[in-house]
Design a protein around this motif. Structure first.
Motif, PDB file in Angstrom:
ATOM      1  N   MET A   1       8.467  23.511 -25.525  1.00 25.32           N
ATOM      2  CA  MET A   1       8.496  22.886 -26.541  1.00 25.32           C
ATOM      3  C   MET A   1       7.534  23.263 -27.621  1.00 25.32           C
ATOM      4  O   MET A   1       6.464  23.323 -27.270  1.00 25.32           O
ATOM      5  N   ARG A   2       8.078  23.590 -28.932  1.00 27.26           N
ATOM      6  CA  ARG A   2       6.846  23.559 -30.002  1.00 27.26           C
ATOM      7  C   ARG A   2       6.831  22.370 -30.959  1.00 27.26           C
ATOM      8  O   ARG A   2       7.856  21.772 -31.025  1.00 27.26           O
ATOM      9  N   THR A   3       5.537  21.993 -31.290  1.00 25.25           N
ATOM     10  CA  THR A   3       5.492  20.939 -32.327  1.00 25.25           C
ATOM     11  C   THR A   3       4.721  21.357 -33.540  1.00 25.25           C
ATOM     12  O   THR A   3       3.786  22.126 -33.422  1.00 25.25           O
ATOM     13  N   GLY A   4       5.051  20.897 -34.582  1.00 26.29           N
ATOM     14  CA  GLY A   4       4.216  20.966 -35.623  1.00 26.29           C
ATOM     15  C   GLY A   4       4.445  22.167 -36.296  1.00 26.29           C
ATOM     16  O   GLY A   4       5.133  22.972 -35.868  1.00 26.29           O
ATOM     17  N   PRO A  29       4.530  27.773 -27.604  1.00 30.31           N
ATOM     18  CA  PRO A  29       4.845  26.689 -27.089  1.00 30.31           C
ATOM     19  C   PRO A  29       3.714  25.708 -26.754  1.00 30.31           C
ATOM     20  O   PRO A  29       2.456  26.371 -26.630  1.00 30.31           O
ATOM     21  N   GLU A  30       3.994  24.473 -26.497  1.00 31.70           N
ATOM     22  CA  GLU A  30       2.752  23.668 -26.276  1.00 31.70           C
ATOM     23  C   GLU A  30       2.712  23.231 -24.883  1.00 31.70           C
ATOM     24  O   GLU A  30       2.961  22.369 -24.242  1.00 31.70           O
ATOM     25  N   ALA A  31       1.953  24.646 -24.351  1.00 33.87           N
ATOM     26  CA  ALA A  31       2.172  24.565 -22.844  1.00 33.87           C
ATOM     27  C   ALA A  31       0.854  25.356 -22.385  1.00 33.87           C
ATOM     28  O   ALA A  31       0.507  26.320 -23.197  1.00 33.87           O
ATOM     29  N   ALA A  43       4.373  38.676 -26.219  1.00 33.12           N
ATOM     30  CA  ALA A  43       5.297  39.417 -25.567  1.00 33.12           C
ATOM     31  C   ALA A  43       6.154  38.309 -24.386  1.00 33.12           C
ATOM     32  O   ALA A  43       7.204  38.272 -24.534  1.00 33.12           O
ATOM     33  N   ASP A  44       5.349  37.701 -23.837  1.00 30.65           N
ATOM     34  CA  ASP A  44       5.726  36.786 -22.885  1.00 30.65           C
ATOM     35  C   ASP A  44       6.519  35.647 -23.441  1.00 30.65           C
ATOM     36  O   ASP A  44       7.760  35.306 -22.909  1.00 30.65           O
ATOM     37  N   ILE A  45       6.289  35.197 -24.740  1.00 29.82           N
ATOM     38  CA  ILE A  45       6.815  34.312 -25.233  1.00 29.82           C
ATOM     39  C   ILE A  45       7.787  34.575 -26.352  1.00 29.82           C
ATOM     40  O   ILE A  45       8.243  33.618 -27.064  1.00 29.82           O
TER      41      ILE A  45
END
Length: 92
Positions: A1-4, A29-31, A43-45
């Motif tokens: 999940m991405r925020t802001g 992502p927030e992780a 690249a991974d994301i």
């Protein structure tokens, strides 16, 4: 999940102005992400230039297939411009 982020701010501003434009946001992502070199993490994301360009191209293709959306967006932009001009004229 991405925020802001900038993409979320742009999407919110357009929505608040009742501008009907499709917005695609890209972000980290927030992780927890495994440690690696920056390029490897991106690249991974899925945030390499090629992957971003591909996603934008696919989105533009989908939009081009739906011309009614483009005319709706153009109408929204015209209405927004008209409101802006009217507001400026009333302040003058």
């Amino acid at each position: 999940m991405r925020t802001g982020g900038v993409g979320a701010a742009v999407a919110q501003t357009l929505g608040d102005a009742e501008v009907d434009l499709p917005v695609r946001t890209f972000g980290i992502p927030e992780a927890f992400l495994p440690h690696a070199k920056r390029g490897e993490v991106l690249a991974d994301i899925g945030l390499t230039p090629a992957e971003i360009a591909g996603r934008i191209g696919a989105a533009l293709t989908r939009i081009a297939v739906r011309p009614e959306r483009a005319s709706t967006a153009a109408g929204a932009r015209s209405a927004t411009r008209a409101r802006t001009v009217a507001a400026k004229e009333s302040q003058a």
